[in-house]
Design an enzyme around this catalytic site. Sequence first.
Site, PDB file in Angstrom:
ATOM      1  N   ASP A 188      -3.509-102.737  27.424  1.00 24.98           N
ATOM      2  CA  ASP A 188      -2.978-104.175  28.119  1.00 24.98           C
ATOM      3  C   ASP A 188      -1.902-104.644  27.254  1.00 24.98           C
ATOM      4  O   ASP A 188      -1.030-104.058  26.746  1.00 24.98           O
ATOM      5  CB  ASP A 188      -4.300-104.986  28.233  1.00 24.98           C
ATOM      6  CG  ASP A 188      -3.979-106.405  28.815  1.00 24.98           C
ATOM      7  OD1 ASP A 188      -3.851-106.431  29.920  1.00 24.98           O
ATOM      8  OD2 ASP A 188      -3.974-107.435  28.078  1.00 24.98           O
TER       9      ASP A 188
ATOM     10  N   HIS B 231      -8.545-101.938  35.649  1.00 20.37           N
ATOM     11  CA  HIS B 231      -7.929-102.325  34.538  1.00 20.37           C
ATOM     12  C   HIS B 231      -8.546-102.265  33.097  1.00 20.37           C
ATOM     13  O   HIS B 231      -8.111-101.917  32.141  1.00 20.37           O
ATOM     14  CB  HIS B 231      -7.260-103.921  34.619  1.00 20.37           C
ATOM     15  CG  HIS B 231      -6.676-104.240  33.443  1.00 20.37           C
ATOM     16  ND1 HIS B 231      -5.372-103.601  33.208  1.00 20.37           N
ATOM     17  CD2 HIS B 231      -6.687-104.890  32.484  1.00 20.37           C
ATOM     18  CE1 HIS B 231      -4.769-104.336  32.109  1.00 20.37           C
ATOM     19  NE2 HIS B 231      -5.556-105.196  31.732  1.00 20.37           N
TER      20      HIS B 231
END
Length: 314
Positions: free
Chosen positions: A108, A290
């Site tokens: 991320d 994610h």
Amino acid sequence: MSIAIDFPQSTLIPVNGVELEVFESGRENAGNPIVLCHGWPEHAYSWRHQVPALVAAGYHVIVPNQRGYGNSSRPDDVTEYDIEHLAGDLVALLDHYEYQDATFVGHDWGAAVVWGLTLLHPSRVNKVINLSLPYQERSDMPWIEFLELILGSDYYFVHFNRQPGVADAVLDDNASRFLRNLYRKNVPLLPPEPGMTMINLARAETPLGEPVMSDSDLAVYVSAFEKSGFTGGINWYRNLDRNWHLLGAVDPIIHQPTLMVYGEQDVIPKSEKLADFVPNVDVVSLDCGHWILEEMPKEANQAIVSWLARQTAT
């Protein structure tokens, strides 16, 4: 809330004008460093599943809470969270351990930092492994202006910049609920709600989908953010335009051997031009969202460790 027993204890290390809380394992593998860089709103603890596997694979594993997180320093000046400072912290961390270079792994926002570090200090990075966020080709206009044009003023990147302090206060007041609602998988696809996504999540009474971690693991994150607040991490977003300018003059090509790990169900799109900017890239896609480190830790470990082994063998 204390860190779980099987995660290493932390040390505060002075680097680059701040102190970083650093978790370290595998000192017996000194000389073969790998640095793991968390995203937002994460914590060094996000790498708890990877640390034992990487130590077993022969690595000296170094896991900082980056500036703004955990017990690391949280400077007041927003500009102290730009890519030069974040990359400078990692370079200084290498200097502390007397390493010329290391393999860097990012998830991320941590991936964004690793991409930027590699562009700014290529001699300090020998291999790159990034998860979730592919290399971002530089836009024609500064990032926030570009995102506001495409996605509007309520998009959270834009909101963080245009309404400083507003989201921070809501997240700080609802840290437990926000993190519980954010760390989910198999979230049903619904029409977008009006308003700002992160504020909506912080206020939502009922989480969607399924949790990606146990209550005890989530409690580690909640405890950390209840102490630190969210502003330090959000300040990374407030430097996107500054970073756009800072990276404008550097060679945009990542020359190091690179592994990119995608989550097939992630909302972050894959890069169609990845190999143009990262010519030595291998790509792995896992069937998850994610939160790759939480959702498919064994598969992520297998992808990372096997790729590293292949690099060593060549």
